[in-house]
Design a protein around this motif. Sequence first.
Motif, PDB file in Angstrom:
ATOM      1  N   VAL A  74       0.848  -1.193   0.000  1.00 52.42           N
ATOM      2  CA  VAL A  74       0.000   0.000   0.000  1.00 52.42           C
ATOM      3  C   VAL A  74       0.885   1.245   0.000  1.00 52.42           C
ATOM      4  N   HIS A  75       0.373   2.327  -0.591  1.00 48.93           N
ATOM      5  CA  HIS A  75       0.995   3.635  -0.492  1.00 48.93           C
ATOM      6  C   HIS A  75       0.119   4.493   0.423  1.00 48.93           C
ATOM      7  N   GLY A  76       0.667   5.645   0.838  1.00 45.23           N
ATOM      8  CA  GLY A  76      -0.184   6.527   1.628  1.00 45.23           C
ATOM      9  C   GLY A  76       0.584   7.629   2.320  1.00 45.23           C
ATOM     10  N   VAL A  77      -0.136   8.368   3.143  1.00 46.36           N
ATOM     11  CA  VAL A  77       0.456   9.473   3.890  1.00 46.36           C
ATOM     12  C   VAL A  77      -0.309   9.691   5.188  1.00 46.36           C
ATOM     13  N   LYS A  78       0.451   9.929   6.256  1.00 44.86           N
ATOM     14  CA  LYS A  78      -0.165  10.343   7.520  1.00 44.86           C
ATOM     15  C   LYS A  78       0.000  11.851   7.668  1.00 44.86           C
ATOM     16  N   TRP A  79      -1.059  12.512   8.096  1.00 45.55           N
ATOM     17  CA  TRP A  79      -1.079  13.959   8.303  1.00 45.55           C
ATOM     18  C   TRP A  79      -1.417  14.163   9.766  1.00 45.55           C
ATOM     19  N   GLN A 103      -2.233   0.371  -4.493  1.00 49.58           N
ATOM     20  CA  GLN A 103      -0.880   0.169  -5.000  1.00 49.58           C
ATOM     21  C   GLN A 103      -0.824   0.165  -6.526  1.00 49.58           C
ATOM     22  N   GLU A 104      -1.888  -0.285  -7.191  1.00 52.03           N
ATOM     23  CA  GLU A 104      -1.869  -0.381  -8.648  1.00 52.03           C
ATOM     24  C   GLU A 104      -2.283   0.908  -9.342  1.00 52.03           C
ATOM     25  N   THR A 105      -3.345   1.536  -8.867  1.00 54.33           N
ATOM     26  CA  THR A 105      -3.878   2.715  -9.558  1.00 54.33           C
ATOM     27  C   THR A 105      -3.446   4.033  -8.936  1.00 54.33           C
ATOM     28  N   GLY A 106      -2.996   3.997  -7.680  1.00 51.83           N
ATOM     29  CA  GLY A 106      -2.678   5.232  -6.981  1.00 51.83           C
ATOM     30  C   GLY A 106      -3.875   5.951  -6.415  1.00 51.83           C
ATOM     31  N   TYR A 107      -5.089   5.476  -6.718  1.00 48.32           N
ATOM     32  CA  TYR A 107      -6.289   6.128  -6.200  1.00 48.32           C
ATOM     33  C   TYR A 107      -6.350   6.014  -4.678  1.00 48.32           C
ATOM     34  N   PRO A 108      -6.781   7.065  -3.990  1.00 46.55           N
ATOM     35  CA  PRO A 108      -7.020   6.930  -2.553  1.00 46.55           C
ATOM     36  C   PRO A 108      -8.183   5.979  -2.307  1.00 46.55           C
ATOM     37  N   ILE A 109      -7.993   5.063  -1.384  1.00 39.16           N
ATOM     38  CA  ILE A 109      -9.040   4.084  -1.088  1.00 39.16           C
ATOM     39  C   ILE A 109      -9.653   4.268   0.289  1.00 39.16           C
ATOM     40  N   ALA A 110      -8.971   5.037   1.160  1.00 43.00           N
ATOM     41  CA  ALA A 110      -9.525   5.224   2.507  1.00 43.00           C
ATOM     42  C   ALA A 110      -8.906   6.435   3.167  1.00 43.00           C
ATOM     43  N   CYS A 111      -9.701   7.064   4.015  1.00 49.07           N
ATOM     44  CA  CYS A 111      -9.232   8.067   4.964  1.00 49.07           C
ATOM     45  C   CYS A 111      -9.681   7.600   6.333  1.00 49.07           C
ATOM     46  N   MET A 112      -8.736   7.445   7.238  1.00 43.85           N
ATOM     47  CA  MET A 112      -9.104   6.932   8.560  1.00 43.85           C
ATOM     48  C   MET A 112      -8.524   7.795   9.670  1.00 43.85           C
ATOM     49  N   GLU A 113      -9.252   7.856  10.771  1.00 43.00           N
ATOM     50  CA  GLU A 113      -8.737   8.524  11.958  1.00 43.00           C
ATOM     51  C   GLU A 113      -7.445   7.819  12.353  1.00 43.00           C
ATOM     52  N   SER A 114      -6.395   8.604  12.662  1.00 43.49           N
ATOM     53  CA  SER A 114      -5.086   7.975  12.808  1.00 43.49           C
ATOM     54  C   SER A 114      -4.350   8.300  14.096  1.00 43.49           C
ATOM     55  N   SER A 115      -4.932   9.040  15.014  1.00 44.87           N
ATOM     56  CA  SER A 115      -4.228   9.257  16.273  1.00 44.87           C
ATOM     57  C   SER A 115      -4.042   7.933  17.007  1.00 44.87           C
ATOM     58  N   ILE A 116      -5.043   7.048  16.913  1.00 46.07           N
ATOM     59  CA  ILE A 116      -4.926   5.732  17.552  1.00 46.07           C
ATOM     60  C   ILE A 116      -3.897   4.886  16.822  1.00 46.07           C
ATOM     61  N   ILE A 117      -3.935   4.908  15.504  1.00 47.31           N
ATOM     62  CA  ILE A 117      -2.952   4.162  14.712  1.00 47.31           C
ATOM     63  C   ILE A 117      -1.544   4.649  15.033  1.00 47.31           C
ATOM     64  N   SER A 118      -1.373   5.962  15.117  1.00 46.81           N
ATOM     65  CA  SER A 118      -0.069   6.525  15.419  1.00 46.81           C
ATOM     66  C   SER A 118       0.407   6.102  16.807  1.00 46.81           C
ATOM     67  N   PHE A 333     -17.743   9.604  -4.638  1.00 46.68           N
ATOM     68  CA  PHE A 333     -16.547  10.334  -4.227  1.00 46.68           C
ATOM     69  C   PHE A 333     -15.684  10.658  -5.447  1.00 46.68           C
ATOM     70  N   PHE A 334     -15.490   9.671  -6.310  1.00 46.02           N
ATOM     71  CA  PHE A 334     -14.781   9.904  -7.565  1.00 46.02           C
ATOM     72  C   PHE A 334     -15.803  10.306  -8.637  1.00 46.02           C
ATOM     73  N   PHE A 335     -15.482  11.365  -9.369  1.00 46.65           N
ATOM     74  CA  PHE A 335     -16.462  11.909 -10.298  1.00 46.65           C
ATOM     75  C   PHE A 335     -15.744  12.333 -11.578  1.00 46.65           C
ATOM     76  N   ASP A 336     -16.484  12.297 -12.706  1.00 46.21           N
ATOM     77  CA  ASP A 336     -15.951  12.711 -14.008  1.00 46.21           C
ATOM     78  C   ASP A 336     -14.685  11.922 -14.343  1.00 46.21           C
ATOM     79  N   LEU A 337     -14.859  10.614 -14.425  1.00 49.27           N
ATOM     80  CA  LEU A 337     -13.735   9.717 -14.641  1.00 49.27           C
ATOM     81  C   LEU A 337     -13.502   9.378 -16.104  1.00 49.27           C
ATOM     82  N   HIS A 338     -14.342   9.899 -16.981  1.00 47.15           N
ATOM     83  CA  HIS A 338     -14.181   9.604 -18.416  1.00 47.15           C
ATOM     84  C   HIS A 338     -13.328  10.679 -19.071  1.00 47.15           C
ATOM     85  N   ARG A 339     -12.396  10.235 -19.872  1.00 44.39           N
ATOM     86  CA  ARG A 339     -11.393  11.142 -20.414  1.00 44.39           C
ATOM     87  C   ARG A 339     -12.010  12.312 -21.182  1.00 44.39           C
TER      88      ARG A 339
END
Length: 343
Positions: A74-79, A103-118, A333-339
């Motif tokens: 997986v890819h991602g970022v903690k803020w 990992q394949e498309t780069g699309y964001p798949i989740a946003c989760m509360e992360s103070s507990i994860i951290s 959430f994802f919109f206007d996906l046609h080229r």
Amino acid sequence: MSDPTPTFAVISGAQVHEVLRDRDKHLLDLVEAAYRLHGSGDTVNPPSYFLRFPEDPSSRIIALPASVGGDIGVHGVKWISSFPANVQRGIPRASAVLILNDQETGYPIACMESSIISAVRTAASAALAADWLTRDRVRPTKVGFIGTGLIARYIHTYLAGTGWSFDEVGIFDLSPEHAAGFKGYVESTGDGDVVIHESAEDLIKACDLVVFATVAGEPHITDPTWFEHNPLVLHVSLRDLSPEVVLSGTNVVDDVEHCLKANTSVHLAEQAEGNREFLSGTLFDVMTGAVQLPADKPVFFSPFGLGVLDLAVGKFVYDEVGRAGDLAPVEDFFFDLHRYGKR
């Protein structure tokens, strides 16, 4: 042809807590696996980025981008933000979100509360280090906590949950109220006698495992003689020890390049020495046997905190919530996906 666009879900703190509750040993193993992936080069963990505020220099928001390979994938970022004044407001100092990217498309798949994860990845990292760094030393029987916030509580929980027990638990905090609150928490776990110390010096000299979990922005522990009994020090808050103290012991970090920046204690020691030769190596080096630790010096473990650990824990949460059927995608959430758009 099926729609290749991943779905996007928001995972609440309550869901995160439910997944991670009472799984200390599993999460310790997960963090160790992430460290091994990182040490073997199967991760990308660029420098963290600090957003600071001239009008509020004690506060900051940090971005930790990363990518993990192997079985995690997986890819991602903690803020994550740290606003110390929040404590006086009656809310925790830190708050955070974690974004996971496919990992394949780069699309964001989740946003989760992360103070507990951290907090979980920090505590699991500390407990893992306590285990590995004492395998060739006498196992500590007295632990002391300098700083008694959320991270201290999680570290104590993970030490207890992964087989540690202590004859005595020492506590020191600049706030008597916070020290008393932490004492009540430890007593509720039944983990040895609990002693509130009048000073950091008293606590350090009395304990063979010392945990720093403060919000200190610069060194306030400056006397190397306080560590002459050669304790293991989990320097989680990174900026408590003066260069003189750091240079008096054996130093292990989680990642050299990450730790030697942002005026951490080991960064200040590097500036004082003009080199990095005082570093013995990383926790991965210890786990693989590349580094042997002497028994006649204090050992300081300074973990800067790697984004790959957040991703490992976050991906586990995501998978578990999905496995339970509780993943709730955000519609449209994802919109206007046609080229060229739709007619």
